[in-house]
Design a protein around this motif. Structure first.
Motif, PDB file in Angstrom:
ATOM      1  N   PRO A 169      27.130  37.452  92.220  1.00  0.00           N
ATOM      2  CA  PRO A 169      27.297  36.014  91.984  1.00  0.00           C
ATOM      3  C   PRO A 169      28.451  35.367  92.160  1.00  0.00           C
ATOM      4  O   PRO A 169      28.636  34.109  91.973  1.00  0.00           O
ATOM      5  N   LYS A 170      29.631  36.201  91.877  1.00  0.00           N
ATOM      6  CA  LYS A 170      30.947  35.367  91.553  1.00  0.00           C
ATOM      7  C   LYS A 170      31.423  34.577  92.513  1.00  0.00           C
ATOM      8  O   LYS A 170      32.108  33.263  92.205  1.00  0.00           O
ATOM      9  N   PHE A 171      31.101  34.653  93.882  1.00  0.00           N
ATOM     10  CA  PHE A 171      31.578  33.765  94.720  1.00  0.00           C
ATOM     11  C   PHE A 171      30.813  32.458  94.700  1.00  0.00           C
ATOM     12  O   PHE A 171      31.376  31.252  94.911  1.00  0.00           O
ATOM     13  N   THR A 172      29.676  32.372  94.455  1.00  0.00           N
ATOM     14  CA  THR A 172      28.847  31.062  94.354  1.00  0.00           C
ATOM     15  C   THR A 172      29.150  30.515  93.137  1.00  0.00           C
ATOM     16  O   THR A 172      29.333  29.215  93.126  1.00  0.00           O
ATOM     17  N   GLN A 173      29.358  31.149  92.034  1.00  0.00           N
ATOM     18  CA  GLN A 173      29.516  30.520  90.769  1.00  0.00           C
ATOM     19  C   GLN A 173      30.909  30.031  90.764  1.00  0.00           C
ATOM     20  O   GLN A 173      31.136  28.747  90.510  1.00  0.00           O
ATOM     21  N   GLN A 174      31.838  30.595  91.550  1.00  0.00           N
ATOM     22  CA  GLN A 174      33.134  30.063  91.544  1.00  0.00           C
ATOM     23  C   GLN A 174      33.028  28.989  92.530  1.00  0.00           C
ATOM     24  O   GLN A 174      33.802  27.769  92.448  1.00  0.00           O
ATOM     25  N   ALA A 175      32.288  28.843  93.602  1.00  0.00           N
ATOM     26  CA  ALA A 175      32.216  27.808  94.517  1.00  0.00           C
ATOM     27  C   ALA A 175      31.882  26.615  93.956  1.00  0.00           C
ATOM     28  O   ALA A 175      32.369  25.277  94.097  1.00  0.00           O
TER      29      ALA A 175
END
Length: 359
Positions: free
Chosen positions: A339-345
């Protein structure tokens, strides 16, 4: 390529049993011999060239024209390549491209991605696909059938190995039925449409093309997921090669940002977006009805990376693949999620509160 890996390719797209052990070894060897180029970004996308230009279906059309995304890639000297695939062979082409190290990311569905990961070629969901797409059961217009129960023992056209196979299994299980209760005819959507028109099958389980059949009075819809909860929808996500995203997290983040930015734009431009999708052959009225998911338009494009929902969904997909001997070696849904890429986006775009009021 080994005979078992060839058998895998046939399975994904012809529903032949996969023997994955040898494929794992060969895939891992091939990947180790072909390291990813940090200066390239290759994305598979469903495309249509019938308008005279190459148009992408869905959010990728917005991403491909995103000036922020393109400029950031240019600054880093990253070459962006879009690998077009046809609607008739999305699963085949995407999985073969991942297997042969020809792409780094793809927008495609759930069941084919499980087949791919079962071989040892590891991918993960970078950005979820929102609420999902509807699925439909359509029968010939003169049919007396009104429910799936009345089709027991009958011929049903279903494209095996495609994401909506899982939804069909979900439907019949909910009614206490099983796959062997029907004569399943493995047909792609184009052939399934023709079969309904020719009355050579008793029903056809498919996507929004069912609405066209109904409008033309060739078929009638006796069941759909339109007014059902999101766990009845067909899911497609942005998948990325785990090897690539581990080696190139910065570029992966740029793509995640661009994808969430596209979802946000679409959520605020419903009419413009839906009109743009008519270039792929579906009437505007069909697109509007298909995307009426009994919820706010804004929520259709919510990229929330809900681990609980995704885990439950992919647990069901994996179980279906194992129960029907589509894969031999079980995989864990947790291995598919990052999930880290979506959360950071969402943070990068300051959208933390934008979808906060959505279920």
């Amino acid at each position: 390529m080994s005979s078992k890996l060839l058998a895998f390719s046939a399975l994904v797209f012809s529903s032949i049993l996969l023997s994955s052990g040898c494929a794992k070894h060969e895939t891992e060897t091939a990947q180790s011999e072909q390291p990813k180029d940090p200066n390239q970004l290759r994305i598979a996308v469903v495309a249509n060239g019938t308008t005279g230009s190459l148009d992408f279906i869905g959010a990728p059309e917005i991403i491909a024209k995103d000036p922020i995304f393109l400029e950031e890639l240019k600054k880093r000297h990253v070459k962006l390549t879009w690998e077009p695939v046809t609607t008739a062979a999305v699963a085949t082409l995407v999985n073969e491209n991942f297997l042969n190290n020809r792409i780094d990311f793809a927008f495609y569905g759930n069941l084919p991605s499980i087949f791919l990961n079962a071989t040892g070629t590891k991918t993960q969901i970078i950005v979820p696909g929102g609420i999902g797409s509807n699925v439909y059961m359509v029968v010939p217009s003169q049919s007396k059938a009104t429910s799936i129960e009345e089709l027991k023992g009958k011929k049903i056209a279903l494209h095996r190995g495609r994401p909506w196979e899982v939804n069909f299994a979900q439907l019949i299980q909910d009614k206490g039925l099983k796959l062997s209760d029907f004569q399943i005819i493995n047909l792609n959507p184009q052939a399934g449409t023709a079969a309904i028109a020719a009355n050579s099958v008793d029903a056809f389980f498919t996507l929004s093309d069912a609405l066209i059949l109904e409008d033309k009075k060739i078929g009638k819809i006796i069941w759909s997921s339109r007014n059902l909860p999101r766990d009845w929808k067909m899911r497609a996500e942005l998948w990325g090669s785990k090897q690539y995203l581990n080696a190139n997290p910065e570029v992966t983040q740029l793509l995640a940002d661009a994808t969430v930015r596209a979802y946000h734009w679409i959520s605020e431009h419903q009419d413009e977006y839906q009109q743009s999708q008519t270039k792929f052959g579906q009437p505007l009225t069909v697109i509007q009805r298909e995307q009426d998911n009994n919820s706010a338009w804004k929520n259709n494009w919510n990229p929330s990376y809900d681990i609980q929902i995704l885990t439950a969904h992919y647990d069901r997909v994996i179980k279906h693949a194992i129960d029907h001997q589509l894969i031999q070696d079980p995989i864990q849904s947790s291995e598919l999620l990052d999930p880290k890429f979506t959360q950071q986006a969402v943070k990068n775009l300051k959208l933390e509160d934008y979808w906060a009021d959505q279920p």
